[in-house]
Design a protein around this motif. Structure first.
Motif, short mmCIF file in Angstrom:
data_model
loop_
_atom_site.label_atom_id
_atom_site.label_comp_id
_atom_site.label_asym_id
_atom_site.label_seq_id
_atom_site.Cartn_x
_atom_site.Cartn_y
_atom_site.Cartn_z
N ASN A 34 0.83 -1.21 0.00
CA ASN A 34 0.00 0.00 0.00
C ASN A 34 0.86 1.26 0.00
O ASN A 34 0.52 2.27 0.59
CB ASN A 34 -0.97 0.03 1.18
CG ASN A 34 -2.02 -1.04 1.08
OD1 ASN A 34 -2.42 -1.43 -0.01
ND2 ASN A 34 -2.45 -1.56 2.22
N VAL A 48 3.09 4.33 -2.08
CA VAL A 48 3.03 5.14 -3.28
C VAL A 48 4.47 5.44 -3.67
O VAL A 48 5.24 5.98 -2.88
CB VAL A 48 2.26 6.46 -3.03
CG1 VAL A 48 2.33 7.36 -4.25
CG2 VAL A 48 0.83 6.16 -2.63
N THR A 69 7.32 7.43 -5.68
CA THR A 69 7.50 8.75 -6.26
C THR A 69 8.72 8.71 -7.18
O THR A 69 9.66 7.97 -6.94
CB THR A 69 7.69 9.83 -5.18
OG1 THR A 69 8.85 9.53 -4.40
CG2 THR A 69 6.47 9.94 -4.29
N TYR A 77 9.57 5.64 -1.84
CA TYR A 77 8.17 5.34 -1.60
C TYR A 77 7.71 6.11 -0.38
O TYR A 77 8.52 6.49 0.47
CB TYR A 77 7.94 3.83 -1.41
CG TYR A 77 8.40 3.33 -0.07
CD1 TYR A 77 7.51 3.22 0.99
CD2 TYR A 77 9.72 2.99 0.16
CE1 TYR A 77 7.92 2.79 2.23
CE2 TYR A 77 10.14 2.54 1.40
CZ TYR A 77 9.24 2.45 2.43
OH TYR A 77 9.65 2.03 3.66
N ASP A 108 3.35 -3.32 -5.71
CA ASP A 108 2.77 -2.22 -6.48
C ASP A 108 1.35 -2.65 -6.82
O ASP A 108 1.14 -3.51 -7.66
CB ASP A 108 3.60 -1.99 -7.73
CG ASP A 108 3.06 -0.88 -8.62
OD1 ASP A 108 1.99 -0.32 -8.31
OD2 ASP A 108 3.72 -0.57 -9.62
N GLU A 153 2.18 0.78 -11.88
CA GLU A 153 2.64 1.97 -12.59
C GLU A 153 3.85 1.74 -13.49
O GLU A 153 4.19 2.60 -14.27
CB GLU A 153 2.99 3.07 -11.58
CG GLU A 153 1.80 3.66 -10.89
CD GLU A 153 2.19 4.82 -10.02
OE1 GLU A 153 3.39 5.00 -9.70
OE2 GLU A 153 1.29 5.58 -9.65
#
Length: 125
Positions: free
Chosen positions: A16, A18, A20, A26, A104, A108
Motif C-alpha cells: 500500500n 506510493v 514517487t 516510496y 505495487d 505503474e
C-alpha cells in the motif's frame, strides 16, 4: 529430505505504498516483518498468492530492494521464476538481515522510471 531446522529469511514487506519518481522512493503504506515463513519453499505463484492473502488485495507488480543500494540503483522487479530465485539467493547471502519486497497495487511500471535521466531539480531531461 526436509530440513528440520530451516533458516527462515527476514522479509520486511512493504505494501500500500506510493512510489514517487523524483526522488526515487516510496511514501506511506504499511510494513510487516515475516520471520517464520519459508519463502524459499515457495515458487513465484505461491509467494504471490500468499502475499495477496496477507494484504487482502491483489497487486500488479512485485519488487525487492537489493541490500545496501538505493532505490534508484537497487530496486529489482520480480517477473518470473528466475527473478524470484535471484531474490531468494540474494536474501540468503545474509539471512540474518531483512530483505525488502515492495508490492505495487496499481502497476505503474516503476522500473521504467530509472531509464530516464533527470537534472538536479528532478526535472526529466
Amino acid at each position: 529430505m526436509v530440513n528440520p531446522d530451516p533458516i527462515f529469511l527476514k522479509v520486511r514487506l512493504h505494501y500500500n505504498v506510493v512510489f514517487t519518481r523524483h526522488p526515487h522512493r516510496y511514501t506511506g503504506g504499511e510494513t510487516f516483518m515475516f520471520t517464520d515463513h519459508d519463502f524459499s519453499g515457495m515458487d513465484l505463484h505461491g509467494c504471490c498468492e500468499f502475499l495477496e492473502r496477507f494484504v487482502g488485495e491483489p497487486f500488479e507488480k512485485h519488487y525487492y530492494l537489493a541490500r545496501d543500494l538505493t532505490m534508484a540503483n537497487g530496486l529489482r522487479v520480480i517477473i518470473n521464476e528466475m527473478d524470484y530465485q535471484v531474490f531468494i539467493d540474494v536474501a540468503y547471502q545474509s539471512p540474518e538481515r531483512p530483505i525488502d519486497p515492495y508490492l505495487d497495487h496499481i502497476g505503474e511500471g516503476f522500473e521504467d522510471w530509472f531509464d530516464e535521466e533527470s537534472d538536479e531539480s528532478g526535472s526529466v531531461i
